[in-house]
Motif scaffolding. Structure first.
Motif, mmCIF file in Angstrom:
data_model
loop_
_atom_site.group_PDB
_atom_site.id
_atom_site.type_symbol
_atom_site.label_atom_id
_atom_site.label_comp_id
_atom_site.label_asym_id
_atom_site.label_seq_id
_atom_site.Cartn_x
_atom_site.Cartn_y
_atom_site.Cartn_z
ATOM 1 N N VAL A 175 0.841 -1.208 0.000
ATOM 2 C CA VAL A 175 0.000 0.000 0.000
ATOM 3 C C VAL A 175 0.874 1.255 0.000
ATOM 4 N N ASP A 176 1.864 1.303 0.903
ATOM 5 C CA ASP A 176 2.676 2.524 0.995
ATOM 6 C C ASP A 176 4.156 2.313 0.663
ATOM 7 N N PHE A 177 4.573 1.087 0.402
ATOM 8 C CA PHE A 177 5.949 0.787 -0.030
ATOM 9 C C PHE A 177 6.990 1.377 0.926
ATOM 10 N N GLY A 178 6.642 1.467 2.199
ATOM 11 C CA GLY A 178 7.604 2.000 3.166
ATOM 12 C C GLY A 178 7.678 3.513 3.209
ATOM 13 N N GLY A 179 6.815 4.185 2.436
ATOM 14 C CA GLY A 179 6.767 5.657 2.485
ATOM 15 C C GLY A 179 7.800 6.314 1.592
ATOM 16 N N CYS A 180 8.233 7.486 2.002
ATOM 17 C CA CYS A 180 9.076 8.347 1.169
ATOM 18 C C CYS A 180 10.559 8.089 1.447
ATOM 19 N N ARG A 181 11.311 7.771 0.384
ATOM 20 C CA ARG A 181 12.742 7.469 0.528
ATOM 21 C C ARG A 181 13.540 8.721 0.904
ATOM 22 N N CYS A 182 13.152 9.842 0.315
ATOM 23 C CA CYS A 182 13.907 11.072 0.578
ATOM 24 C C CYS A 182 13.709 11.498 2.035
ATOM 25 N N GLN A 183 12.475 11.365 2.497
ATOM 26 C CA GLN A 183 12.180 11.726 3.889
ATOM 27 C C GLN A 183 12.936 10.804 4.854
ATOM 28 N N ALA A 184 12.963 9.513 4.528
ATOM 29 C CA ALA A 184 13.697 8.565 5.369
ATOM 30 C C ALA A 184 15.167 8.968 5.439
ATOM 31 N N PHE A 185 15.734 9.328 4.286
ATOM 32 C CA PHE A 185 17.151 9.699 4.259
ATOM 33 C C PHE A 185 17.406 10.988 5.038
ATOM 34 N N LEU A 186 16.573 11.989 4.774
ATOM 35 C CA LEU A 186 16.805 13.287 5.420
ATOM 36 C C LEU A 186 16.684 13.187 6.938
ATOM 37 N N MET A 187 15.772 12.335 7.413
ATOM 38 C CA MET A 187 15.556 12.272 8.853
ATOM 39 C C MET A 187 16.451 11.261 9.560
ATOM 40 N N THR A 188 16.795 10.155 8.860
ATOM 41 C CA THR A 188 17.558 9.106 9.558
ATOM 42 C C THR A 188 18.964 8.920 8.999
ATOM 43 N N GLY A 189 19.225 9.475 7.813
ATOM 44 C CA GLY A 189 20.514 9.243 7.171
ATOM 45 C C GLY A 189 20.544 7.947 6.371
ATOM 46 N N ASP A 190 19.448 7.192 6.385
ATOM 47 C CA ASP A 190 19.377 5.920 5.660
ATOM 48 C C ASP A 190 18.158 5.925 4.742
ATOM 49 N N ALA A 191 18.420 5.995 3.432
ATOM 50 C CA ALA A 191 17.309 6.033 2.469
ATOM 51 C C ALA A 191 16.545 4.717 2.428
ATOM 52 N N GLY A 192 17.102 3.664 3.001
ATOM 53 C CA GLY A 192 16.440 2.363 2.993
ATOM 54 C C GLY A 192 15.658 2.094 4.276
ATOM 55 N N ALA A 193 15.504 3.114 5.107
ATOM 56 C CA ALA A 193 14.767 2.934 6.363
ATOM 57 C C ALA A 193 13.273 3.145 6.135
ATOM 58 N N THR A 194 12.467 2.615 7.027
ATOM 59 C CA THR A 194 11.042 2.923 7.030
ATOM 60 C C THR A 194 10.865 4.430 7.204
ATOM 61 N N ASP A 195 9.933 4.997 6.461
ATOM 62 C CA ASP A 195 9.625 6.426 6.607
ATOM 63 C C ASP A 195 9.285 6.711 8.076
ATOM 64 N N PRO A 196 10.005 7.623 8.728
ATOM 65 C CA PRO A 196 9.778 7.868 10.159
ATOM 66 C C PRO A 196 8.367 8.350 10.492
#
Lengths: 113, 360
Positions: free
Chosen positions: B307-328
């Motif tokens: 449904v959401d494919f883990g959310g937004c990759r850019c947001q994950a990267f900007l907030m966690t430093g890891d583009a492969g993380a679950t969207d915070p």
């Protein structure tokens, strides 16, 4: 440009609240909606700025007649296209259902209103 | 194994040049690095390749797409290829002739941005006097029968005027109104603490929109994009990475998302070197987060992964430093506390806005 264009995220619309007995009398395709035949995918599409919906053959035939003519005439035109004509009254419910769905999606308006 | 879809939409960012300086622009922060724009011939080739690849709609954008002198040729080509064409414009360089030529070239739809309903605030946010020009452009477009969507990006500094936004959309007689809460990537991430609305602001705005939809604005098609920091679940960004969307940037780089350059370590192929088809199918950057096989936990075992494919990759990267993380933004993300901290920080502080600058 702004972040968020081009379907970047889901834009929410209200849940369809249209009553099932609403009758569309003069359907016109919304100005921002365009019918197209997709050769590669072999499908009818109704395209709008945020995306598109795939139409089946019947819906595609209806959509291409939504030019502001009265729904009765639209149905008559559909009947005339059929190989084995059936009474217009038998089509009416299905056509209205299709039209209502498109109005709910903001892709069609009723010029009679 | 993920099946490869054909792309549906191509965002053609023709230029990053723009008379406006919106502090939430999605263009890259280092605008000056991308001055080498594709020429007309290459864009014509790109449109043809997009059509062959299955693209259904072209979004001409930028920057300000109308500063390109070849814009009419590109719109005409899109029409010839039977692509649906949309243009996002700041509408400050639009006059009657522009609109006539766009109409003649076959543009399907026009999106005009408005920064605020208060002319002074609009002009301050845009960094230039533009309110009156926008109004005139919308009037001219409607006179010529264009379908027009008015786009208003919402944030702390204009959200309290949401009633006025709806009133203006009705007065200007637009067909549709897109109320897009700021997405915090690009310049907006840099300005997050200044742009983030309070919960009270956003709840008030939501109530106003719902009331208007069933009342005075019933004829208006309103699209409301909610602020995802206040949601429990992430947005289905792009309907998945490399799934239906591609972006060609002004320098010819092909991106799975227009803000993907924020993710360090990705290499973007260029239409100067390769066909769109080859890029879509084989480029590592498009495969990097395609489908669901790459998903980390908690997404991997989640019912919503398709449904959401883990959310937004850019947001994950900007907030966690890891583009492969679950969207915070997701309440199940191990980084979800970062969202709460950002909201608190925004409530505490009121820093000045930093404006995007890359003039025409």
């Amino acid at each position: 440009m702004r972040a968020g264009a081009a379907g970047r995220h889901v834009a929410l619309r209200p849940a369809p609240a249209m009553s099932e007995d609403r009758v569309i009398r003069r359907p016109v395709l919304a100005a921002h909606a365009r019918y197209r035949w997709d050769k590669l995918r072999d499908q009818h599409q109704l395209v709008f700025p945020e995306g598109m919906i795939v139409l089946n053959d019947s819906a595609a035939a209806i959509v291409q007649l939504c030019d502001g003519r009265p729904t009765d005439e639209l149905i008559a035109a559909l009947v005339a296209k059929l190989k084995e004509p059936i009474p217009a009254s038998e089509l009416s419910d299905d056509v209205q259902g299709c039209l209502r769905h498109l109005v709910e999606r903001g892709l069609l308006r009723d010029d009679a209103e | 194994m993920t099946t490869l879809n054909r792309p549906l939409a191509l965002l053609a960012e023709l230029t990053y040049r723009c008379p406006l300086q919106c502090p939430y622009c999605s263009n890259p922060l280092e605008l000056g690095r991308y001055r080498q724009e594709l020429d007309t011939e290459t864009w014509i080739r790109v449109l043809g390749e997009a059509s062959e690849l299955g693209v259904v709609q072209i979004h001409f954008s930028g920057g300000e797409p109308l500063v390109r002198r070849d814009i009419y040729d590109l719109v005409r080509e899109a029409r010839r290829l039977e692509l649906y064409s949309n243009m996002s414009t700041g509408a400050t360089v639009v006059d009657g002739t522009t609109l006539d030529r766009l109409r003649e070239a076959g543009l399907d739809h026009l999106q005009v941005s408005l920064l605020d309903t208060d002319p002074d605030s609009n002009d301050r946010l845009a960094g230039t006097r533009s309110f009156d020009r926008k109004r005139e452009a919308v009037r001219g477009a409607k006179e010529r029968g264009f379908p027009v969507t008015l786009n208003v990006v919402l944030h702390r500094q204009n959200l309290d005027r949401i009633e006025d936004v709806i009133r203006i959309a009705l007065e200007w007689n637009v067909d549709r109104l897109e109320l897009a809460n700021t997405q915090y990537t690009g310049w907006a991430f840099r300005n997050r603490a200044a742009l983030m609305p309070t919960r009270a602001q956003f709840e008030h705005a939501q109530a106003v929109v719902e009331r208007a939809r069933s009342g005075e604005a019933a004829r208006l098609d309103i699209l409301h994009v909610l602020p995802d920091y206040y949601q429990e679940l992430p947005k289905a960004c792009l309907q998945g990475w490399g799934n239906v969307f591609m972006n060609v940037a002004p320098d010819g780089a092909v991106l799975p998302c227009q803000t993907a350059r924020e993710i360090t370590g990705l290499e973007f192929p260029n239409v100067r070197d390769q066909s769109l088809q080859a890029i879509w199918t084989d480029a590592p950057v498009f495969q990097r987060f395609r489908g669901t096989d790459w998903l980390p936990e908690p997404c991997r075992s989640c019912d919503r992964r398709e449904v959401d494919f883990g959310g937004c990759r850019c947001q994950a990267f900007l907030m966690t430093g890891d583009a492969g993380a679950t969207d915070p933004v997701c309440h199940l993300s191990p980084h979800h506390h970062l969202v709460g901290e950002a909201l608190k920080e925004a409530e505490r502080s009121d820093p000045p806005l930093q404006y995007r600058v890359m003039s025409v």
